[in-house]
Design an enzyme around this catalytic site. Structure first.
Site, PDB file in Angstrom:
ATOM      1  N   HIS A  87       0.823  -1.197   0.000  1.00 38.53           N
ATOM      2  CA  HIS A  87       0.000   0.000   0.000  1.00 38.53           C
ATOM      3  C   HIS A  87       0.865   1.259   0.000  1.00 38.53           C
ATOM      4  CE1 HIS A  87      -3.954  -1.990   1.599  1.00 38.53           C
ATOM      5  NE2 HIS A  87      -3.555  -2.462   0.442  1.00 38.53           N
ATOM      6  N   GLU A 106       0.928   3.931   1.778  1.00 37.44           N
ATOM      7  CA  GLU A 106       1.478   4.385   3.060  1.00 37.44           C
ATOM      8  C   GLU A 106       2.783   3.666   3.392  1.00 37.44           C
ATOM      9  OE1 GLU A 106      -1.542   3.247   2.251  1.00 37.44           O
ATOM     10  OE2 GLU A 106      -2.943   3.585   3.903  1.00 37.44           O
ATOM     11  N   CYS A 140      -5.992   1.645   5.573  1.00 38.59           N
ATOM     12  CA  CYS A 140      -6.653   0.445   6.074  1.00 38.59           C
ATOM     13  C   CYS A 140      -6.138   0.163   7.492  1.00 38.59           C
ATOM     14  CB  CYS A 140      -6.381  -0.747   5.150  1.00 38.59           C
ATOM     15  SG  CYS A 140      -4.683  -1.387   5.209  1.00 38.59           S
ATOM     16  N   CYS A 166      -2.348  -0.956   7.649  1.00 44.91           N
ATOM     17  CA  CYS A 166      -1.414   0.153   7.434  1.00 44.91           C
ATOM     18  C   CYS A 166      -1.426   1.103   8.631  1.00 44.91           C
ATOM     19  CB  CYS A 166      -1.769   0.905   6.157  1.00 44.91           C
ATOM     20  SG  CYS A 166      -1.369   0.008   4.642  1.00 44.91           S
TER      21      CYS A 166
END
Length: 209
Positions: A77, A79, A114, A117
């Site tokens: 992801h 992040e 999410c 993360c």
């Protein structure tokens, strides 16, 4: 001439190496439109800037754009792509840094983090007290799911600021992170109403802290 809708005007382009210096105009319109639950938005984009406080004044150090990494390696992801990159920069960023100075990292995201993360970001912030994080998100990711709400709550508890992007934030991102080629940002319908609606949702979630 009839105006093409956002899906029709979005052209998938080859993945570029993270971080990118700027975002395509059609990518920005497609991925950052703040409809609460838009279709086809499976990816996430993160526009970042890193500032350092010097003599109590912010100084811009770096800025760019990350996207979810899907290939050729394991999915990652946006992040976590940022954190992986930022850790490689920290050796140089913190060198000779006075104790009373901090780095302020700002994320402008198409989706909120999410829960997985969020957990990793919280772990990072707890171990790096010299980093302050502000997150501005266009939309909330699975906002009705308890574990995703808990992820937002944990970020808030860890000292990260979490907010919904306002119209001014979208204008700022367009000017700062988009390859706009001197074109003026054209707000979509209900940009203000959607921002207020999502802000109220986020406020109700964070009240649980």
């Amino acid at each position: 001439m009839a105006r093409r809708n956002r899906k029709e005007s979005y052209i998938q382009r080859p993945w570029r190496r993270n971080p990118m210096t700027s975002l395509y105009r059609d990518y920005f319109y497609f991925h950052f439109t703040n409809w609460p639950t838009p279709p086809y938005r499976n990816g996430c984009y993160l526009c970042y800037q890193v500032e350092r406080t010097q003599n109590r004044l912010p100084v811009l150090i770096n800025k760019g754009v990350f996207e979810n990494k899907f290939y050729p390696e394991e999915p990652h992801h946006a992040e976590l792509c940022f954190l992986d990159w930022f850790k490689t920069q920290e050796v140089f960023l913190v060198k000779n840094m006075p104790r009373d100075e901090k780095y302020h990292v700002k994320w402008y995201m198409s989706w909120s983090p999410c829960f997985e993360c969020a957990r990793k970001v919280v772990e990072y912030l707890k171990d790096h007290k010299h980093v302050q994080l502000s997150i501005f998100t266009a939309r909330l990711y699975f906002s009705r799911e308890p574990e995703y709400q808990q992820g937002l709550l944990s970020l808030d508890s860890a000292g990260a600021s979490v907010a919904i992007m306002s119209a001014d934030d979208f204008f700022y991102c367009w000017k700062t992170f988009v390859d706009h080629q001197q074109l003026v940002f054209q707000p979509w319908k209900k940009i203000h109403r959607n921002s207020r609606y999502l802000s109220k949702q986020l406020e109700n979630i964070l009240k649980k802290n």
